[in-house]
Design an enzyme around this catalytic site. Structure first.
Site, PDB file in Angstrom:
ATOM      1  N   GLY A  11      48.760 122.623  36.906  1.00 48.99           N
ATOM      2  CA  GLY A  11      47.581 123.364  36.353  1.00 48.99           C
ATOM      3  C   GLY A  11      47.092 124.185  37.406  1.00 48.99           C
ATOM      4  O   GLY A  11      46.917 123.727  38.552  1.00 48.99           O
ATOM      5  N   GLU A  32      51.980 114.291  40.846  1.00 46.28           N
ATOM      6  CA  GLU A  32      53.008 113.632  41.720  1.00 46.28           C
ATOM      7  C   GLU A  32      53.017 114.099  43.135  1.00 46.28           C
ATOM      8  O   GLU A  32      53.499 113.357  44.270  1.00 46.28           O
ATOM      9  CB  GLU A  32      54.514 113.783  41.190  1.00 46.28           C
ATOM     10  CG  GLU A  32      54.680 113.339  39.803  1.00 46.28           C
ATOM     11  CD  GLU A  32      54.299 114.053  38.628  1.00 46.28           C
ATOM     12  OE1 GLU A  32      54.269 115.550  39.218  1.00 46.28           O
ATOM     13  OE2 GLU A  32      54.067 113.678  37.859  1.00 46.28           O
ATOM     14  N   GLU A  81      62.008 119.632  34.447  1.00 46.64           N
ATOM     15  CA  GLU A  81      61.885 120.237  35.561  1.00 46.64           C
ATOM     16  C   GLU A  81      63.308 119.942  36.554  1.00 46.64           C
ATOM     17  O   GLU A  81      63.435 120.910  37.247  1.00 46.64           O
ATOM     18  CB  GLU A  81      60.571 119.441  36.395  1.00 46.64           C
ATOM     19  CG  GLU A  81      59.384 119.737  35.957  1.00 46.64           C
ATOM     20  CD  GLU A  81      58.364 118.912  36.375  1.00 46.64           C
ATOM     21  OE1 GLU A  81      57.143 119.569  36.425  1.00 46.64           O
ATOM     22  OE2 GLU A  81      58.386 117.583  36.487  1.00 46.64           O
ATOM     23  N   ASP A 111      49.470 125.885  33.059  1.00 46.78           N
ATOM     24  CA  ASP A 111      48.290 125.836  32.198  1.00 46.78           C
ATOM     25  C   ASP A 111      47.156 126.147  33.317  1.00 46.78           C
ATOM     26  O   ASP A 111      47.374 126.041  34.509  1.00 46.78           O
ATOM     27  CB  ASP A 111      48.368 124.492  31.324  1.00 46.78           C
ATOM     28  CG  ASP A 111      48.086 123.099  32.427  1.00 46.78           C
ATOM     29  OD1 ASP A 111      49.242 122.745  32.778  1.00 46.78           O
ATOM     30  OD2 ASP A 111      47.136 122.949  32.920  1.00 46.78           O
TER      31      ASP A 111
HETATM   32  N1  ADE Z   1      50.798 119.620  35.483  1.00 47.91           N
HETATM   33  C1  ADE Z   1      50.696 120.673  34.733  1.00 47.91           C
HETATM   34  N2  ADE Z   1      49.665 120.848  34.326  1.00 47.91           N
HETATM   35  C2  ADE Z   1      48.865 119.723  34.658  1.00 47.91           C
HETATM   36  C3  ADE Z   1      47.326 119.413  34.213  1.00 47.91           C
HETATM   37  N3  ADE Z   1      46.669 120.400  33.614  1.00 47.91           N
HETATM   38  N4  ADE Z   1      47.015 118.304  34.834  1.00 47.91           N
HETATM   39  C4  ADE Z   1      47.682 117.485  35.461  1.00 47.91           C
HETATM   40  N5  ADE Z   1      49.053 117.688  35.670  1.00 47.91           N
HETATM   41  C5  ADE Z   1      49.407 119.006  35.186  1.00 47.91           C
END
Ligand code: ADE
Length: 232
Positions: free
Chosen positions: A79, A174, A13, A197
């Site tokens: 996510g 975070e 990142e 995701d």
């Molecule tokens: N960061 C990116 N994808 C995530 C997920 N599915 N759960 C927690 N943090 C994430």
């Protein structure tokens, strides 16, 4: 005098940010590395915290209290909860909450502890600036609520619960802890995430596949934000 913190959680990142900064000085402090550079005449401090609320709390506090940063920009991946957010899309946090903070046994709502708040608001001025940046770049950026917890969510049911309970559009590990630190120390903050995701059963595969590309998308936007913040 401005000194700007740019934070991520993982090496992937912050790597594209360090690449853009070019030269920087590495300092070890509190079991982490901090990268100090001068960019367009302004001092910046870059770091990745490691994953989760505790490490990100430590890093955000260190950047502010030890390095003297008075603004914080966070770049990373998340996510997606809101189905309109697809892999590679950007979300700017309007406010953030801790989805795994639970003293509901005492009649409190999820995400709340006494003398705290369910949500912490991000800086409105930088959110407004992000709209200008998006239009300069010809990009669409969605504003929304981000929920944070010490959990990689790869489960439709948990994702939906977080979405419904916090009205959240995206989740990560975070943002809300960084928000709490910045709020307590009166430091304006901006949290940007690109979707990696959908926090469902395929999340870990999608994350592995798109971490790097989504991290770059977020970092490129944050660097334009940095330009705008400096120009102000
Ligand atoms: N960061 C990116 N994808 C995530 C997920 N599915 N759960 C927690 N943090 C994430």
């Amino acid at each position: 005098m401005k000194k700007i913190a740019i934070m991520g959680a993982m090496p992937e990142e912050v790597a594209p940010i360090l690449e853009k900064l070019g030269e920087y000085k590495t300092t070890k402090y509190a079991d982490n590395e901090y990268y100090e550079a001068t960019y367009k005449g302004v001092e910046v401090v870059v770091a990745y915290s490691k994953i989760g609320k505790v490490f990100s709390t430590l890093t955000a506090s260190t950047m502010i209290q030890h390095f003297g940063c008075d603004k914080l920009l966070f770049s990373g991946v998340a996510g997606g909860i809101n189905p309109s957010l697809k892999v590679g899309d950007l979300i700017v946090a309007t406010k953030l909450s801790q989805h795994d903070l639970d003293i509901t046994a005492f009649g409190h709502p999820f995400g709340f502890v006494p003398e705290g708040a369910v949500y912490v608001d991000a800086d409105k001025e930088m959110i407004a600036m992000s709209k200008e940046v998006a239009s300069d770049m010809g990009k669409t950026v969605q504003e929304g609520i981000i929920a944070t917890g010490d959990q990689f969510v790869a489960n439709e049911e948990r994702k939906n619960w977080i979405g419904e309970t916090f009205n959240a559009d995206a989740l990560e590990m975070e943002g809300a802890s960084v928000a709490v630190v910045c709020n307590a120390l009166d430091v304006p903050f901006f949290i940007l995430r690109a979707i990696s995701d959908a926090a469902d059963m395929d999340a870990s595969f999608s994350f592995d596949e798109f971490l790097e590309t989504s991290a770059i998308i977020s970092a490129e936007f944050v660097m334009k934000m940095l330009d705008k913040v400096i120009a102000k």
